[in-house]
Design a protein around this motif. Structure first.
Motif, PDB file in Angstrom:
ATOM      1  N   PHE A   1     -12.655   6.754  14.003  1.00 37.63           N
ATOM      2  CA  PHE A   1     -12.172   7.653  12.965  1.00 37.63           C
ATOM      3  C   PHE A   1     -11.718   6.874  11.739  1.00 37.63           C
ATOM      4  O   PHE A   1     -10.952   5.918  11.824  1.00 37.63           O
ATOM      5  CB  PHE A   1     -10.998   8.480  13.500  1.00 37.63           C
ATOM      6  N   GLY A   2     -12.177   7.320  10.558  1.00 36.99           N
ATOM      7  CA  GLY A   2     -11.763   6.697   9.317  1.00 36.99           C
ATOM      8  C   GLY A   2     -12.230   5.264   9.209  1.00 36.99           C
ATOM      9  O   GLY A   2     -13.115   4.795   9.933  1.00 36.99           O
ATOM     10  N   PHE A   3     -11.629   4.540   8.265  1.00 35.24           N
ATOM     11  CA  PHE A   3     -11.975   3.117   8.114  1.00 35.24           C
ATOM     12  C   PHE A   3     -10.787   2.297   7.633  1.00 35.24           C
ATOM     13  O   PHE A   3     -10.838   1.072   7.651  1.00 35.24           O
ATOM     14  CB  PHE A   3     -13.127   2.960   7.111  1.00 35.24           C
ATOM     15  N   TYR A   4      -9.672   2.962   7.247  1.00 34.17           N
ATOM     16  CA  TYR A   4      -8.559   2.234   6.637  1.00 34.17           C
ATOM     17  C   TYR A   4      -7.272   3.026   6.833  1.00 34.17           C
ATOM     18  O   TYR A   4      -7.275   4.264   6.841  1.00 34.17           O
ATOM     19  CB  TYR A   4      -8.836   2.049   5.139  1.00 34.17           C
ATOM     20  N   CYS A   5      -6.162   2.302   7.018  1.00 36.40           N
ATOM     21  CA  CYS A   5      -4.854   2.950   7.082  1.00 36.40           C
ATOM     22  C   CYS A   5      -3.827   2.030   6.439  1.00 36.40           C
ATOM     23  O   CYS A   5      -4.038   0.810   6.352  1.00 36.40           O
ATOM     24  CB  CYS A   5      -4.453   3.301   8.515  1.00 36.40           C
ATOM     25  N   ASN A   6      -2.719   2.618   5.993  1.00 37.18           N
ATOM     26  CA  ASN A   6      -1.674   1.784   5.401  1.00 37.18           C
ATOM     27  C   ASN A   6      -0.321   2.459   5.440  1.00 37.18           C
ATOM     28  O   ASN A   6      -0.211   3.674   5.633  1.00 37.18           O
ATOM     29  CB  ASN A   6      -2.025   1.386   3.959  1.00 37.18           C
ATOM     30  N   ILE A   7       0.697   1.635   5.320  1.00 37.21           N
ATOM     31  CA  ILE A   7       2.058   2.096   5.081  1.00 37.21           C
ATOM     32  C   ILE A   7       2.394   1.714   3.646  1.00 37.21           C
ATOM     33  O   ILE A   7       2.307   0.545   3.272  1.00 37.21           O
ATOM     34  CB  ILE A   7       3.057   1.432   6.051  1.00 37.21           C
ATOM     35  N   ARG A   8       2.745   2.695   2.843  1.00 32.15           N
ATOM     36  CA  ARG A   8       3.042   2.407   1.443  1.00 32.15           C
ATOM     37  C   ARG A   8       4.515   2.068   1.267  1.00 32.15           C
ATOM     38  O   ARG A   8       5.384   2.732   1.830  1.00 32.15           O
ATOM     39  CB  ARG A   8       2.698   3.609   0.562  1.00 32.15           C
ATOM     40  N   ARG A   9       4.750   1.035   0.487  1.00 31.97           N
ATOM     41  CA  ARG A   9       6.129   0.674   0.179  1.00 31.97           C
ATOM     42  C   ARG A   9       6.758   1.802  -0.630  1.00 31.97           C
ATOM     43  O   ARG A   9       6.242   2.171  -1.687  1.00 31.97           O
ATOM     44  CB  ARG A   9       6.159  -0.635  -0.609  1.00 31.97           C
ATOM     45  N   PRO A  10       7.859   2.369  -0.165  1.00 34.54           N
ATOM     46  CA  PRO A  10       8.436   3.515  -0.878  1.00 34.54           C
ATOM     47  C   PRO A  10       9.038   3.117  -2.215  1.00 34.54           C
ATOM     48  O   PRO A  10       9.558   2.010  -2.383  1.00 34.54           O
ATOM     49  CB  PRO A  10       9.513   4.028   0.088  1.00 34.54           C
ATOM     50  N   MET A  11       8.955   4.034  -3.175  1.00 30.15           N
ATOM     51  CA  MET A  11       9.542   3.807  -4.485  1.00 30.15           C
ATOM     52  C   MET A  11      11.034   4.117  -4.436  1.00 30.15           C
ATOM     53  O   MET A  11      11.447   5.155  -3.906  1.00 30.15           O
ATOM     54  CB  MET A  11       8.855   4.693  -5.528  1.00 30.15           C
TER      55      MET A  11
END
Length: 389
Positions: A235-245
């Motif tokens: 499933f999909g090809f990429y995942c991430n956790i974004r640094r919160p603003m």
């Protein structure tokens, strides 16, 4: 062009928007990779999901002009993004829409005009459609028909038919900006000129799925020493956790022991099919697959990716939000940006107002995002003002 490529004469700008712009726009990214620079098909396959996640389809469906624009591997880099820092507002693009609302209807969001107040203030729905407002916003309303009252070139009003609270309603306007995509406009605009209808035939759209997985913690990622990853298969090809603003006093935690959102990207592309066929196949799959099936795929994929690092789907997944966008991306294939065989580029045709109606949508830029939406919306408004409407 071959001599140009061999000697690499000229500036990076020439490759992008200048002398080679129409030439690059006349082929696909796959053509550029495999026929121009002789890269093996494995390069195309590697770039396919990356390109599809940005602009909807893989290398066989997108103009090579966009390979240069996005600085994909194998293209000369104009350093367009050098020195730029990309941010993600809390709530995504909703933060931008909130600023529009606060400026148009100040009472629509509590607090002042400071960034933190606009982002986190409560929206007062009762303030949006008041007769005393210079600008009124009517929610839960779907426009189903727009047409001039009389001949397009002579009409003094445009009639708008919409549904609200189970009722069909009608209003009249001196002018109208359609801030909607071609998949809607070609059906709602009843007196759309034939030139515009023909131009819209060059517009195809594809779907994408973006999944937000709420985690109770992300210690399994910390053990792997990563906060984002790319893979091939499943499933999909990429995942991430974004640094919160960090905004004002709001500082969301970013620690492996704390809850966080992990975002998965799953573009829908089908190499070998035409762009239109790929869009239909993707929408059919996205809209017909039950939520439970997608949830199972995502859980299975996370176990495959992170199971060896101690990931436990039962205790570490708190919830899952599935965002399905059937027309998420315009697919700018060859000729979209500069036209073909002497014909104007399709977006340039659509930008031309007809009567008292102008169209403004990010798809006219070839890349659907908020900057294009704001720019095209402003252009459409100014075009009508220039006509005295």
């Amino acid at each position: 062009q071959e001599a140009f490529l061999r000697t690499r004469e000229g500036s990076a700008a020439n490759h992008a928007e200048g002398a080679l712009g129409p030439w690059l726009d006349g082929m696909t990214v796959r053509d550029y990779y495999e026929r121009v620079i002789g890269a093996p098909p494995e390069v195309t396959a590697y770039v396919d999901p990356i390109l599809a996640s940005i602009i909807g389809l893989g290398c066989d469906g997108i103009s090579a002009w966009w390979g240069q624009h996005f600085e994909l591997p194998g293209f000369q880099k104009p350093d367009r993004y050098e020195g730029m820092t990309f941010h993600s507002f809390p709530g995504g693009n909703a933060g931008i829409a909130r600023h529009f609302l606060k400026n148009l209807i100040p009472g629509g969001i509590s607090g002042s005009g400071r960034l933190e107040d606009v982002l986190y203030g409560r929206v007062d729905l009762d303030q949006l459609d008041k007769p005393s407002n210079p600008v009124r916003m009517r929610l839960s309303s779907t426009v189903v028909r727009v047409e001039h009252e009389g001949a397009v070139t002579e009409a003094e009003r445009v009639a708008i038919t919409y549904t609200n609270a189970g009722q069909v309603r009608r209003l009249r306007a001196r002018s109208v900006v359609m801030a909607s995509g071609g998949w809607i406009n070609r059906r709602v605009l009843r007196d759309l000129p034939q030139s515009h209808r023909a131009a819209y035939e060059g517009f195809t759209h594809s779907s994408v799925i973006v999944v937000n997985v709420a985690l109770t913690n992300w210690r399994f990622l910390a053990r792997l020493g990563m906060a984002a990853g790319i893979w091939n298969g499943g499933f999909g090809f990429y995942c991430n956790i974004r640094r919160p603003m960090v905004v004002g006093g709001q500082a969301p935690p970013l620690h492996p022991d704390q809850p966080v959102m992990l975002t998965f990207y799953a573009p829908q592309y089908f190499p070998g099919m035409s762009a239109a066929e790929q869009g239909i196949a993707g929408r059919t799959q996205v809209l017909s697959t039950p939520f439970a099936d997608y949830e199972r795929q995502i859980r299975d994929q996370m176990v495959r990716l992170f199971g060896d690092a101690g990931f436990d789907p039962v205790n570490e997944i708190a919830g899952l939000i599935l965002n399905r966008w059937g027309h998420a991306y315009i697919n700018p294939g060859p000729g979209f940006m500069f036209g073909r065989d002497g014909a104007p580029a399709p977006p340039d045709v659509i930008r031309e107002p007809f009567g008292r109606v102008a169209i403004g949508h990010s798809e006219l830029r070839g890349h659907q995002n908020w900057t294009g939406a704001a720019g095209e919306g402003r252009r459409a408004v100014e075009a009508l003002l220039d006509r005295g409407f």
